[in-house]
Scaffold this motif. Structure first.
Motif, PDB file in Angstrom:
ATOM      1  N   GLN A 174       4.064   7.155 -11.208  1.00 52.77           N
ATOM      2  CA  GLN A 174       3.718   8.360 -10.330  1.00 52.77           C
ATOM      3  C   GLN A 174       4.869   9.254  -9.501  1.00 52.77           C
TER       4      GLN A 174
ATOM      5  N   LEU B 220       5.128   7.921  -0.342  1.00 53.97           N
ATOM      6  CA  LEU B 220       3.703   7.807  -0.529  1.00 53.97           C
ATOM      7  C   LEU B 220       3.326   6.863  -1.438  1.00 53.97           C
ATOM      8  N   GLN B 221       4.236   6.255  -2.175  1.00 56.53           N
ATOM      9  CA  GLN B 221       3.650   5.204  -2.863  1.00 56.53           C
ATOM     10  C   GLN B 221       3.480   3.871  -1.761  1.00 56.53           C
TER      11      GLN B 221
ATOM     12  N   THR C 239       2.279   4.444   1.265  1.00 56.46           N
ATOM     13  CA  THR C 239       1.163   4.756   1.800  1.00 56.46           C
ATOM     14  C   THR C 239      -0.048   4.437   0.999  1.00 56.46           C
ATOM     15  N   LEU C 240       0.046   4.713  -0.407  1.00 58.54           N
ATOM     16  CA  LEU C 240      -1.043   4.396  -0.987  1.00 58.54           C
ATOM     17  C   LEU C 240      -1.263   2.675  -1.275  1.00 58.54           C
TER      18      LEU C 240
ATOM     19  N   ALA D 222      -3.448   2.522   1.164  1.00 61.66           N
ATOM     20  CA  ALA D 222      -5.007   3.024   1.120  1.00 61.66           C
ATOM     21  C   ALA D 222      -5.843   2.205   0.009  1.00 61.66           C
TER      22      ALA D 222
ATOM     23  N   ILE E  21      -0.516  15.647  -3.608  1.00 57.92           N
ATOM     24  CA  ILE E  21      -0.737  14.248  -2.944  1.00 57.92           C
ATOM     25  C   ILE E  21      -2.056  13.960  -2.949  1.00 57.92           C
ATOM     26  N   LEU E  22      -2.911  14.875  -2.989  1.00 53.98           N
ATOM     27  CA  LEU E  22      -4.367  14.414  -3.148  1.00 53.98           C
ATOM     28  C   LEU E  22      -4.579  13.928  -4.377  1.00 53.98           C
TER      29      LEU E  22
ATOM     30  N   ALA F 293      -3.583  10.659  -4.547  1.00 51.13           N
ATOM     31  CA  ALA F 293      -4.399   9.833  -3.615  1.00 51.13           C
ATOM     32  C   ALA F 293      -5.694   9.410  -4.600  1.00 51.13           C
TER      33      ALA F 293
ATOM     34  N   GLY G 289      -4.939   6.582  -6.823  1.00 50.30           N
ATOM     35  CA  GLY G 289      -4.968   5.250  -6.242  1.00 50.30           C
ATOM     36  C   GLY G 289      -6.209   4.877  -5.879  1.00 50.30           C
ATOM     37  N   PHE G 290      -7.480   5.699  -5.540  1.00 51.20           N
ATOM     38  CA  PHE G 290      -8.352   5.266  -5.249  1.00 51.20           C
ATOM     39  C   PHE G 290      -9.173   4.443  -6.182  1.00 51.20           C
TER      40      PHE G 290
END
Length: 427
Positions: free
Chosen positions: A254, A271-272, A274-275, A278, A323-324, A327, A330-331
């Motif tokens: 990613q 971002l990694q 942050t995920l 998440a 970014i979305l 994410a 990631g979810f």
């Protein structure tokens, strides 16, 4: 599981005490946050640069150790699953945690020999045999019926918590005291925290059941051989094999994908991280939803959304939407193991949870390794990730269709125990 448990699953039980099921769940959360999934997988990358500087090993050679770990996860999950079903999760955890911590700390003595490095990960993975997630998840699952999904979500969140805390802790120790002491610190923390928590708070339901009949009822279900006669088992194995190939390769690659889209390496790395946070919320939300919405509907929707996200990334999504999209993928990563933990007792019962989970998880890991390599080859061949991302999006659509074909739960709380000799085929 049995229906008599459903009235006592609140945080405080009818006797005014903290419900033992939630105590075990929180103990599992702590155990998983300091377990081999975090120590061996999420902390691995923090040592790559120090080892490269110390021994001069290439980054590729050091990274190959992660492939060794992936193979060991695949093998140990099968063995652990059967042992947990036979001997129980608590004894496995109590025996394995000290061995895991001491073997991990022994990397302090690592010599300048890459083959010793690879061999060490084989030994450490097997020393931690009983501390992998299967033991904790089965111990959690046998206490719940109506809040089964939430309980699994809370337990699985431990891996996300560990992934958010331990790597920065390792970096701090490496910076101030060296990488050898970092291995020792992580290993000793794993023992000092996990073992007392497991000893005092981790409980098997059969140890607390007032009647032998209740303990027997809790462990109803199908054995591994019987599950292979069902369409659901075959469908679940296919779905999670594909998920392994898609989600693992998407997460591993990613950062590079986002950099190719114009994001700076620093922003992609941030971002990694942050995920990772998440994932904790993703697992908790999924667990809560599983108690209210059928798992097949949840995964069909999440897989479809993630497929669209990957297609967007492959099409060169603008920076903000990229970014979305990341994410969204990631979810799904945060949801997949909640769902796997949940659907096994719902379709096959809790009796052989360990063996069934182990087989499915091994298939997941096998295809995860293949997916990582395949996406890397695709990047090298075509000079970009677009073709690989389109292929991964297609596989997610196949996953969504697989989940859509799953029928009603066999072991839902309101249903009587089904006949195991002739497993029904859900339409």
């Amino acid at each position: 599981m049995n229906s008599h448990t459903t009235g006592s699953e609140l945080l405080i039980d009818s006797s005014g005490k903290l419900y033992q099921g939630w105590v075990t769940t929180l103990a599992s959360t702590i155990g998983l946050s300091l377990g081999p999934s975090v120590l061996l997988v999420f902390c691995f990358g923090t040592f790559i640069t120090p080892l490269h500087k110390e021994f001069g090993w290439s980054i590729a050679s050091i990274s190959a150790g992660a492939m060794v770990i992936s193979v060991m996860i695949m093998l140990t999950s099968i063995v652990q699953g059967r042992l947990v079903d036979r001997f129980g999760g608590r004894p496995m955890v109590l025996c394995s945690v000290p061995l895991l911590g001491l073997s991990f700390a022994s990397l302090y003595f690592l010599p300048n020999n890459i083959w010793v490095f690879y061999a060490a990960w084989i030994v450490i993975a097997w020393c931690g045999l009983g501390a992998w997630p299967i033991a904790y998840l089965k111990l959690t699952g046998i206490w719940f019926e109506r809040r089964l999904g939430l309980a699994f979500g809370v337990a699985n969140a431990g891996i996300g918590i560990g992934a958010a805390i331990l790597p920065p802790f390792a970096v701090y120790v490496i910076t101030h005291y060296g990488w050898r002491n970092a291995y020792v610190a992580l290993g000793l923390v794993a023992i000092a925290v996990t073992w007392p928590v497991a000893f005092f708070f981790l409980r098997d339901r059969k140890d607390s059941a007032p009647q032998k009949a209740q303990a027997t009822a809790v462990l109803r279900g199908m054995d591994l051989k019987a599950t292979w006669k069902t369409r659901e088992m075959k469908t679940i194995v296919v779905a999670f094999s594909l998920l392994g190939a898609v989600t693992t390769s998407a997460i591993v690659h990613q950062s590079r994908v986002l950099i190719d889209l114009g994001m700076t390496p620093q922003a992609a790395g941030g971002l990694q991280a942050t995920l990772g946070i998440a994932l904790i919320f993703g697992r908790l939300c999924t667990g809560w939803l599983l108690d209210r919405i059928h798992a097949s509907k949840i995964m069909a929707v999440l897989c479809t959304i993630a497929a669209l996200a990957l297609f967007g990334l492959g099409s060169g999504a603008p920076f903000d939407s990229a970014i979305l999209c990341a994410a969204a993928v990631g979810f799904v990563v945060g949801a997949e193991f909640d769902v796997l933990s949940y659907i096994i007792p719902r379709y096959f019962g809790i009796k052989s949870f360990g063996a069934i989970y182990g087989v499915i998880f091994a298939a997941f890991q096998l295809f995860a390794a293949l997916g990582i390599v395949a996406v890397g080859i695709c990047r090298s061949t075509f000079g970009g990730y677009s073709q690989a991302l389109f292929a991964l999006a297609f596989l997610l659509i196949v996953c969504a269709l697989c989940f859509k074909t799953l029928g009603a739960y066999r072991f839902a709380s309101h249903e009587p125990e089904p006949a195991i000799a002739e497993p029904a085929v859900a339409g």
